[in-house]
Design an enzyme around this catalytic site. Structure first.
Site, PDB file in Angstrom:
ATOM      1  N   GLU B  60       0.814  -1.222   0.000  1.00 34.12           N
ATOM      2  CA  GLU B  60       0.000   0.000   0.000  1.00 34.12           C
ATOM      3  C   GLU B  60       0.843   1.266   0.000  1.00 34.12           C
ATOM      4  O   GLU B  60       0.541   2.213  -0.725  1.00 34.12           O
ATOM      5  CB  GLU B  60      -0.964   0.025   1.190  1.00 34.12           C
ATOM      6  CG  GLU B  60      -2.230  -0.792   0.989  1.00 34.12           C
ATOM      7  CD  GLU B  60      -2.057  -2.244   1.361  1.00 34.12           C
ATOM      8  OE1 GLU B  60      -0.943  -2.617   1.801  1.00 34.12           O
ATOM      9  OE2 GLU B  60      -3.013  -3.023   1.222  1.00 34.12           O
ATOM     10  N   HIS B 129     -10.656  -4.190  11.084  1.00 33.66           N
ATOM     11  CA  HIS B 129     -11.253  -4.161   9.748  1.00 33.66           C
ATOM     12  C   HIS B 129     -12.595  -3.432   9.732  1.00 33.66           C
ATOM     13  O   HIS B 129     -13.356  -3.569   8.782  1.00 33.66           O
ATOM     14  CB  HIS B 129     -11.466  -5.591   9.239  1.00 33.66           C
ATOM     15  CG  HIS B 129     -10.237  -6.184   8.636  1.00 33.66           C
ATOM     16  ND1 HIS B 129      -9.015  -6.079   9.227  1.00 33.66           N
ATOM     17  CD2 HIS B 129     -10.037  -6.878   7.499  1.00 33.66           C
ATOM     18  CE1 HIS B 129      -8.120  -6.705   8.464  1.00 33.66           C
ATOM     19  NE2 HIS B 129      -8.723  -7.196   7.424  1.00 33.66           N
TER      20      HIS B 129
END
Lengths: 308, 325
Positions: B60, B129
């Site tokens: 990322e 998450h």
């Protein structure tokens, strides 16, 4: 030479596809039938847990060699930083089945009190730390833990288990650098898939060996075949021995073949050890049936207990 | 009018912009061969090829940086995060490069980039998450932040985001990709920075966005049955805020409730409260109420998670409270 697309390159093979041992001395002192039972238990645990239909659950069938080796070889004072497909490490390490189930189901009475993610398990008592799911972030914790262990005393190690996917992250490389800089008693166990799901080859390792990359930066490493449970056990034992002995960090890369990919039977680590036992006259169908019935019985009892 | 899911509206927006402007490309994990973790890029690899639909390794920080660099030389990257939780790794790139390069180079470079993906809670994905990044990204000068709740808004706003000369954070929701709605066949754009009144009303202003839009509309129905007429404003853009729309409504109803997915400490909800009390103090008949997550990390257990997520009944209760009922 690669025999088929399933066979990893550059591995030290101990147990071949027919279940023949390259070096009989490699299993001296190892109770092969108990070893096999642990592998079968790990397989059945995975099948049963898969049926619970937990969110984001990933099956671990085909990776039993790693779980059983780590779970049974770590010393009492060693810590294991598990990933998401390592429930069998907890089983082998002695975390009760009821606690495993309670954590996975998010029950209030679990040690994680319904807060932890279903993939990984945490238990301070059993020296297991679950993954944060922020990929790679637990590697730094493992190295820090190993560093702390070293400051306390020699002879304790930390183990981190992860997949090849995160070896592209910065955290992986930073963790290796720090483990080397501190001579941390650290064992990195990388489970590599040759054909990872959902991504083209160019986004993954492209057949590259994590063990070789790590060696290039000066870290001890071994590459082995996840279908060869005896070879995996020897490599992880060697890495742990070095860490315990103060020789510093090491990485064991295990090329695993998920059974979900429907590989040929000889890629199944459990089947390969069964063939070895069979060739030594130590495997019978009743032995198989009893082994399976035992773990099935324990699991069914635990599931019934936590479902009350 | 076509009836599309949000994921299809997002795909159509990307496809139309890629057809219109060859500088636009999509990059992220599993966006190509797998067609997106939530199938938002279905068919794009086939249509545009691997040079414009780029599968990346798990990197990322890396691909966010590559996107920013590509934007600096004039390309129009769309960076997909599999979830915004993973943008935490790329935060340094967004905070220190994307949002600041235009400023620090005196305008010599601009960064026309879109970072998009699902944000906030889904279902039983645990603490790491389930996080809402609205407050975190909206805090940063130099970024625009969009949050969509309907296929119509998703398509029109994503097209505007892709054409915008600034970095845009574009929030979607895992649980809302299958939400259906009418989308015009002909091209349209929705300007960034304009709120939308999803339900007109006279007695309480209910300000919301993202996943809380459908929940707020349900709450408004509960209130209606009770004779309380609630106006639901979907902010759609969190930065810049459509202050005028909010204040205009509050001056009409004299009461405000803010409902959103996100933690209570600071953030967009607190920002709205500040502006309302400064700009409409004399019009307020009650303190502004907020309905959002509990001030704790999310739990995995379904029952605990449910308690943390704003439900229609919670929002309805807040509407009653500001109306002194």
């Amino acid at each position: 030479m690669q025999a088929t697309a399933w066979e990893p390159e550059g591995v030290e093979a101990l147990l071949d596809s027919k279940g023949a041992l390259a070096d009989p001395a490699a299993v001296s002192g190892l109770d092969l039938r108990s070893f096999y039972k642990q592998l079968v238990a790990a397989r059945i645990l995975d099948l049963k847990l898969g049926r619970l239909e937990l969110p984001m659950w990933a099956p671990a069938a085909g990776e039993e060699a790693v779980s059983v080796a780590v779970g049974s070889l770590v010393g009492e004072e060693d810590w294991v930083f598990v990933g998401n497909r390592d429930a069998a490490v907890a089983l082998t390490r002695g975390l009760p089945l009821t606690e495993i189930l309670r954590q996975l189901l998010g029950q209030a009475s679990a040690e994680t009190r319904g807060r932890g993610l279903p993939g990984s398990l945490s238990s301070r008592e059993h020296k297991l730390m679950g993954a944060s799911e922020a990929l790679g972030m637990n590697l730094g914790l493992a190295v820090g833990h190993a560093h702390g262990q070293r400051l306390f005393s020699r002879g304790r190690a930390s183990v981190a288990i992860f997949g090849e996917g995160l070896t592209t992250t910065g955290m992986f490389h930073e963790s290796l650098a720090l483990a080397l800089a501190h001579t941390a008693p650290m064992v990195f166990v990388c489970k590599s898939q040759l054909w990872p799901e959902g991504a083209p080859a160019e986004a993954g390792l492209m057949g590259d060996s994590v063990a070789e990359r790590v060696r290039a930066r000066g870290m001890w490493s071994r590459r082995c075949d996840g279908a060869d449970a005896v070879g995996v056990r020897r490599a992880i034992a060697a890495a742990l021995h070095r860490a315990h002995d103060g020789a510093g960090p090491g990485l064991v890369e295990v090329v695993v073949t998920p059974l979900a990919q429907d590989p040929p039977a000889e890629r199944d680590p459990v089947e390969r050890v069964r063939r070895l036992l069979d060739s030594r006259g130590e495997w019978t169908q009743p032995f198989q049936d009893v082994t399976e019935a035992e773990i099935h019985g324990q699991l069914d009892k635990a599931i019934a207990e936590v479902s009350q | 009018m076509a009836n599309l899911q949000i994921r299809e509206a997002i795909r159509d927006a990307m496809r139309e912009e890629m057809e219109r402007d060859e500088r636009v490309f999509l990059m992220g994990e599993e966006v190509g061969h797998y067609q997106g973790a939530y199938k938002c890029s279905q068919g794009l690899l086939e249509q545009f090829g691997a040079k414009r639909v780029v599968d990346t390794p798990i990197t990322e920080t890396g691909f966010s940086g590559v996107g920013i660099g590509a934007a600096m030389v004039g390309l129009r990257p769309i960076i997909e995060f599999m979830t915004f939780n993973f943008s935490a790794v790329a935060f340094d790139q967004i905070l220190n490069n994307a949002s600041k390069i235009h400023h620090m180079t005196g305008g010599q470079f601009s960064v026309p980039i879109v970072f998009r993906g699902p944000n906030a809670a889904a279902h039983m994905l645990g603490s790491t998450h389930s996080q809402a990044f609205d407050g975190i990204y909206a805090h940063i000068p130099g970024l625009k932040v969009v949050s969509v709740a309907t296929p119509y808004d998703a398509k029109g706003l994503l097209k505007s985001a892709i054409r915008d000369p600034n970095p845009v954070i574009f929030f979607e929701s895992e649980l809302m990709y299958a939400v259906r709605g009418e989308v015009p066949e002909e091209e349209y754009l929705i300007p960034i920075g304009e709120a939308d009144i999803k339900r007109p009303g006279e007695q309480v202003t209910l300000i919301t966005w993202g996943q809380s839009v459908p929940t707020s509309l349900e709450a408004a129905k509960l209130a209606e049955a009770d004779g309380l007429d609630v106006e639901v404003i979907d902010l759609r853009t969190l930065r810049p805020l459509d202050e005028a729309a909010v204040i205009h409504s509050v001056k009409k109803t004299n009461r405000a409730v803010i409902a959103y997915h996100g933690w209570p400490y600071g953030g967009v909800g607190a920002e709205l409260v500040d502006r309302i009390q400064r700009m409409a103090f004399d019009w307020l008949d009650a303190p502004v109420e907020r309905v959002c997550y509990d001030d704790i990390p999310f739990s995995y257990a379904e029952n605990l998670e449910h308690l943390s997520i704003p439900q229609p009944e919670d929002i309805y209760a807040a509407c009653r409270k500001v109306a002194y009922r």
